[in-house]
Design a protein around this motif. Sequence first.
Motif, mmCIF file in Angstrom:
data_model
loop_
_atom_site.group_PDB
_atom_site.id
_atom_site.type_symbol
_atom_site.label_atom_id
_atom_site.label_comp_id
_atom_site.label_asym_id
_atom_site.label_seq_id
_atom_site.Cartn_x
_atom_site.Cartn_y
_atom_site.Cartn_z
ATOM 1 N N THR A 254 8.509 -9.638 16.889
ATOM 2 C CA THR A 254 7.998 -8.956 15.224
ATOM 3 C C THR A 254 8.709 -7.740 14.717
ATOM 4 O O THR A 254 8.795 -6.761 15.519
ATOM 5 C CB THR A 254 6.538 -7.784 15.766
ATOM 6 O OG1 THR A 254 5.923 -9.543 16.524
ATOM 7 C CG2 THR A 254 5.878 -7.496 15.196
ATOM 8 N N VAL A 255 8.769 -7.100 13.735
ATOM 9 C CA VAL A 255 9.177 -6.423 12.746
ATOM 10 C C VAL A 255 8.367 -5.405 11.865
ATOM 11 O O VAL A 255 7.826 -5.987 11.454
ATOM 12 C CB VAL A 255 10.566 -7.004 11.981
ATOM 13 C CG1 VAL A 255 11.225 -5.379 11.534
ATOM 14 C CG2 VAL A 255 11.683 -7.611 12.927
ATOM 15 N N MET A 256 8.528 -4.383 12.441
ATOM 16 C CA MET A 256 7.231 -3.708 11.862
ATOM 17 C C MET A 256 7.399 -2.818 11.522
ATOM 18 O O MET A 256 8.572 -1.527 11.039
ATOM 19 C CB MET A 256 6.553 -3.077 13.363
ATOM 20 C CG MET A 256 5.448 -4.067 13.965
ATOM 21 S SD MET A 256 4.264 -3.288 15.139
ATOM 22 C CE MET A 256 3.423 -4.949 15.804
ATOM 23 N N PHE A 257 6.421 -1.865 9.216
ATOM 24 C CA PHE A 257 7.383 -1.351 8.742
ATOM 25 C C PHE A 257 6.393 0.023 8.740
ATOM 26 O O PHE A 257 5.592 -1.023 8.388
ATOM 27 C CB PHE A 257 7.933 -1.928 7.760
ATOM 28 C CG PHE A 257 9.514 -3.160 7.411
ATOM 29 C CD1 PHE A 257 10.545 -2.039 7.675
ATOM 30 C CD2 PHE A 257 8.761 -3.480 8.119
ATOM 31 C CE1 PHE A 257 11.718 -2.700 8.114
ATOM 32 C CE2 PHE A 257 10.098 -4.767 8.412
ATOM 33 C CZ PHE A 257 11.679 -4.118 8.125
ATOM 34 N N ALA A 258 6.981 1.060 8.835
ATOM 35 C CA ALA A 258 6.434 1.318 7.589
ATOM 36 C C ALA A 258 5.970 2.615 6.635
ATOM 37 O O ALA A 258 7.860 3.195 6.723
ATOM 38 C CB ALA A 258 4.855 3.134 9.046
ATOM 39 N N GLY A 259 5.833 2.295 5.227
ATOM 40 C CA GLY A 259 6.439 2.859 3.628
ATOM 41 C C GLY A 259 5.414 3.710 3.191
ATOM 42 O O GLY A 259 4.635 3.727 3.575
ATOM 43 N N LYS A 260 6.810 4.781 3.092
ATOM 44 C CA LYS A 260 6.109 6.008 2.476
ATOM 45 C C LYS A 260 5.984 5.281 0.778
ATOM 46 O O LYS A 260 7.313 5.632 -0.321
ATOM 47 C CB LYS A 260 6.774 6.966 2.351
ATOM 48 C CG LYS A 260 6.950 8.238 1.680
ATOM 49 C CD LYS A 260 7.724 9.851 1.495
ATOM 50 C CE LYS A 260 7.614 10.128 0.669
ATOM 51 N NZ LYS A 260 8.667 11.198 1.170
ATOM 52 N N GLY A 261 4.374 5.520 0.383
ATOM 53 C CA GLY A 261 4.605 4.843 -1.046
ATOM 54 C C GLY A 261 3.217 6.718 -1.850
ATOM 55 O O GLY A 261 3.084 5.894 -2.157
ATOM 56 N N ILE A 262 4.546 7.330 -1.577
ATOM 57 C CA ILE A 262 4.239 8.189 -2.416
ATOM 58 C C ILE A 262 4.316 7.880 -4.125
ATOM 59 O O ILE A 262 5.821 7.806 -4.697
ATOM 60 C CB ILE A 262 5.006 10.096 -2.105
ATOM 61 C CG1 ILE A 262 4.117 10.322 -0.858
ATOM 62 C CG2 ILE A 262 4.253 10.695 -3.087
ATOM 63 C CD1 ILE A 262 3.276 10.802 -0.307
ATOM 64 N N VAL A 263 2.824 8.480 -4.397
ATOM 65 C CA VAL A 263 3.252 7.083 -6.606
ATOM 66 C C VAL A 263 3.960 8.336 -7.108
ATOM 67 O O VAL A 263 4.374 8.065 -8.359
ATOM 68 C CB VAL A 263 2.430 5.984 -6.599
ATOM 69 C CG1 VAL A 263 1.754 4.801 -5.873
ATOM 70 C CG2 VAL A 263 0.955 7.102 -7.030
ATOM 71 N N TYR A 264 3.429 9.702 -6.319
ATOM 72 C CA TYR A 264 4.032 11.181 -7.234
ATOM 73 C C TYR A 264 3.363 12.082 -6.931
ATOM 74 O O TYR A 264 2.678 12.207 -5.793
ATOM 75 C CB TYR A 264 2.940 11.011 -8.663
ATOM 76 C CG TYR A 264 4.182 12.391 -9.567
ATOM 77 C CD1 TYR A 264 4.777 11.198 -10.932
ATOM 78 C CD2 TYR A 264 3.602 13.161 -9.943
ATOM 79 C CE1 TYR A 264 5.695 12.168 -11.232
ATOM 80 C CE2 TYR A 264 4.021 14.278 -10.804
ATOM 81 C CZ TYR A 264 5.406 13.383 -11.557
ATOM 82 O OH TYR A 264 6.078 14.770 -11.997
#
Length: 513
Positions: A254-264
């Motif tokens: 299993t490959v797991m990602f936490a993604g930083k989505g600071i839209v502004y």
Amino acid sequence: MAFAKLHCVQSLQQAQENQQTDALIVIGHFAAVEDEKLAKAINVAQQSDHRVGKETLLVTQAEVPGKRLIVSPTGPLNRDFDDVRQVFDAAARAAKIAQDAGARHPVLMLNAVDINDPRYQQAHLAAYLGFCQALYQPLEAREAHGEEAIEPTTDVTLVGALDADWAMAIEAGKRVARDLAGTEPERMAPPRFAEYCRQAFAHTPVKVSVIDDFQQLQHEYPLAAAVGRASISVERHRPCVIRLEYKGSKPERTVMFAGKGIVYDTGGADLKVGGHMAGMSRDKGGAAAVAGFLKTVAEVQPSHLNVIAEIGAVRNSIGSDAFVADEIITGHSGKRVRIGNTDAEGRLVMADLLSHLREEAAASDLPSDLYTVATLTGHAALSKGPYTALVPNGYARRQQLAQQLFDSGESYGDPAEISWSRREDFDFVKGHTLCDDLLSSNNGPSATTPRGHQFPMAFLVGVSGLDAHGIDSDKPINYVHVDIAGSGIEGGDWQHGKPTAAPVTCLAGHYLR
């Protein structure tokens, strides 16, 4: 979603048999030309223009498709520092010239590129990806003008051995990543980021779920909710967590990602001043890359992997309810975090995502690789230049995961460099009093802070509970923090530069081939 469809043939003659082809692009080093007819044509062109073979130029040649011959040199490819990106760059330069000249179905061909050299085994793929990178137009522009008007090149024929479906799967993922990273803050505000994901993964094996109830976010993702607190009063800016989930038929990992989505990113209460706020709509590049990789996964549909991503789509706004430095906030893991600087918000958003994923990984019988992916620090851009920074934990280092990613990046032209975490990083983020377990950051710029892109990895390990899964534990877990602050945008121009979609190609090369 339109981009140039790829057709692969074994010879130039086969390409020329297609009556639709309308230009020939030759990429490589022109000290010698392998094809006899092509060598003659280039020699004739060089007699009237000595730049041919030294610069990317279009010349008229009656015997090639569309009478358009574009010669795009890579320069020498045998020096210590040469790599496959020279093929990528040459293809990108030629693509723009071909399209501006009116070609809609050009032929790509390599000259004097030794694909037996380990550095150039992916040269054909690099040529196609460079071609597509150059012709990509932003989502807002496509919506305003129409895709057919501003992306008129519909097909490209490549002479060489390449799996066209594989190449187009990578490009599909990179296109999603570029769209999400590069789009302005209102068009890609958190709810619209989520809606784009729903549309991108409709009718695919990737399941999309969204948490946008603020009370639930406060309960399950309290650090991310704190970052988004000042945005709640504006409905279209409200934060959400987007979960993307793919299940392989015979999963081995299993490959797991936490993604930083600071839209502004305004910086929050620690407001960005002096013009440094411009370009901060691209602070969602990590989340964009994660979604892009999932798009490639959806196209390839690997049987041997489960892939799970959690994306925190949040606007770091300024306002009367903004979180401030000195607050102590308890994260999902139970760790108490003292806020050092509200402009170090990305690690807070990823902290609770990573904590959720860590729980899943710990409960699973399958081995797991965990990642945080983010445009996190100016220090990464300063110390690594245009390269992705990989910061592995002890177990990922022992398992050689970072080295494998490094090797994939070198081979596929999506390069990274490795940084090691040290005891000083973990000391740096220790709580200073009995009130707090961890300090999120210092209150100075990361670019002028020693080890400014390494210590955030130590914070993420501690705040997510991954410190209980190191090499000294019964259940060690691979974890690599990926900082794309230097690699995420062409030329480092965060306001106007085109997103690169790093590290989608690197991840695809490692996990999907």
